[in-house]
Motif scaffolding. Structure first.
Motif, mmCIF file in Angstrom:
data_model
loop_
_atom_site.group_PDB
_atom_site.id
_atom_site.type_symbol
_atom_site.label_atom_id
_atom_site.label_comp_id
_atom_site.label_asym_id
_atom_site.label_seq_id
_atom_site.Cartn_x
_atom_site.Cartn_y
_atom_site.Cartn_z
ATOM 1 N N TRP A 97 29.262 49.665 8.709
ATOM 2 C CA TRP A 97 28.773 50.566 9.746
ATOM 3 C C TRP A 97 27.755 49.859 10.631
ATOM 4 C CZ3 TRP A 97 30.268 52.493 5.053
ATOM 5 C CH2 TRP A 97 31.058 53.634 5.056
ATOM 6 N N LEU A 122 29.697 50.083 21.974
ATOM 7 C CA LEU A 122 30.992 49.765 21.377
ATOM 8 C C LEU A 122 31.877 48.922 22.308
ATOM 9 C CD1 LEU A 122 32.234 50.185 18.601
ATOM 10 C CD2 LEU A 122 33.289 52.280 19.447
ATOM 11 N N SER A 125 30.582 45.250 22.216
ATOM 12 C CA SER A 125 30.072 44.757 20.937
ATOM 13 C C SER A 125 30.925 43.707 20.235
ATOM 14 C CB SER A 125 29.905 45.936 19.972
ATOM 15 O OG SER A 125 31.183 46.444 19.606
ATOM 16 N N PHE A 127 33.312 44.780 18.409
ATOM 17 C CA PHE A 127 33.821 45.602 17.315
ATOM 18 C C PHE A 127 34.633 46.748 17.887
ATOM 19 C CE2 PHE A 127 29.866 43.867 15.538
ATOM 20 C CZ PHE A 127 30.323 43.379 14.320
ATOM 21 N N LYS A 128 35.440 47.349 17.014
ATOM 22 C CA LYS A 128 36.088 48.604 17.377
ATOM 23 C C LYS A 128 35.813 49.605 16.267
ATOM 24 C CE LYS A 128 40.643 47.149 15.705
ATOM 25 N NZ LYS A 128 42.033 46.920 16.070
ATOM 26 N N HIS A 129 36.028 50.859 16.602
ATOM 27 C CA HIS A 129 35.798 51.939 15.651
ATOM 28 C C HIS A 129 36.799 51.815 14.509
ATOM 29 C CE1 HIS A 129 35.532 56.035 14.056
ATOM 30 N NE2 HIS A 129 34.419 56.182 14.749
ATOM 31 N N GLU A 134 32.098 59.012 10.412
ATOM 32 C CA GLU A 134 30.855 58.696 11.112
ATOM 33 C C GLU A 134 29.751 59.495 10.431
ATOM 34 O OE1 GLU A 134 33.141 58.460 15.423
ATOM 35 O OE2 GLU A 134 32.020 60.267 14.881
ATOM 36 N N ILE A 156 32.824 50.408 11.702
ATOM 37 C CA ILE A 156 33.303 49.355 12.596
ATOM 38 C C ILE A 156 34.167 48.323 11.875
ATOM 39 C CG2 ILE A 156 31.448 49.530 14.313
ATOM 40 C CD1 ILE A 156 30.107 47.128 12.828
ATOM 41 N N ASN A 159 37.024 43.280 16.409
ATOM 42 C CA ASN A 159 38.196 43.274 17.278
ATOM 43 C C ASN A 159 39.084 42.101 16.899
ATOM 44 O OD1 ASN A 159 37.790 45.501 18.993
ATOM 45 N ND2 ASN A 159 36.392 44.327 20.286
#
Length: 160
Positions: A97, A122, A125, A127-129, A134, A156, A159
């Motif tokens: 996270w 996001l 960053s 990163f992706k979700h 959450e 997270i 990517n």
């Protein structure tokens, strides 16, 4: 936006679950109303009394994007594997996270943090979700205070 990255093993939570619509931003009104109701009817107090050492959590999970809804859970971490409380138990999977601080009165302060995470942090960053819950972590204190602190945890993955 400042954040820290945390890896956490799977853990159980116990609390009250409600379906929340995301149509037209309905969650921005529905979630504070849910907190108000649970605070006024004693639900939050009963959840916290299961283990007063735990911070209370707000958890967004079970996303149903096609139906524009998800489940929101007001809970605590269930470190004692408590049974027969009348509340639901769920497992949060192990994951990573990005953790963001929120400072200020609820719900405006945390809603501003959520917006900045998805619009600013996001996308930039790397990163992706991750497809995981959450978390909102609420610390002791007065949620109406200007200096009230809580956290938003976004699941997270890098990517590809």
């Amino acid at each position: 936006m400042d954040c820290r990255i945390i890896k956490k093993e799977a853990f159980k939570v116990i609390g009250k679950v409600s379906k929340v619509s995301t149509k037209g931003g309905a969650e921005l009104k529905a979630i504070p109303e849910l907190w108000d109701k649970c605070n006024s009817d004693g639900t939050c107090q009963r959840i916290c009394s299961i283990d007063p050492r735990q911070n209370i959590l707000g958890i967004c999970m079970d996303f149903e994007h096609d139906k524009e809804q998800f489940s929101y859970m007001i809970a605590i971490e269930d470190i004692n594997n408590v049974q027969d409380t009348g509340f639901e138990t769920r497992e949060i999977p192990a994951g990573t996270w990005a953790v963001f601080a929120s400072v200020g009165p609820m719900p405006n302060a945390i809603q501003t943090v959520w917006e900045k995470i998805f619009k600013e942090w996001l996308p930039a960053s790397g990163f992706k979700h991750a497809d995981a819950p959450e978390l909102e972590v609420y610390f002791p204190g007065n949620p109406s205070a200007q200096d009230y602190k809580c956290e938003v945890w976004i699941p997270i993955i890098k990517n590809s």
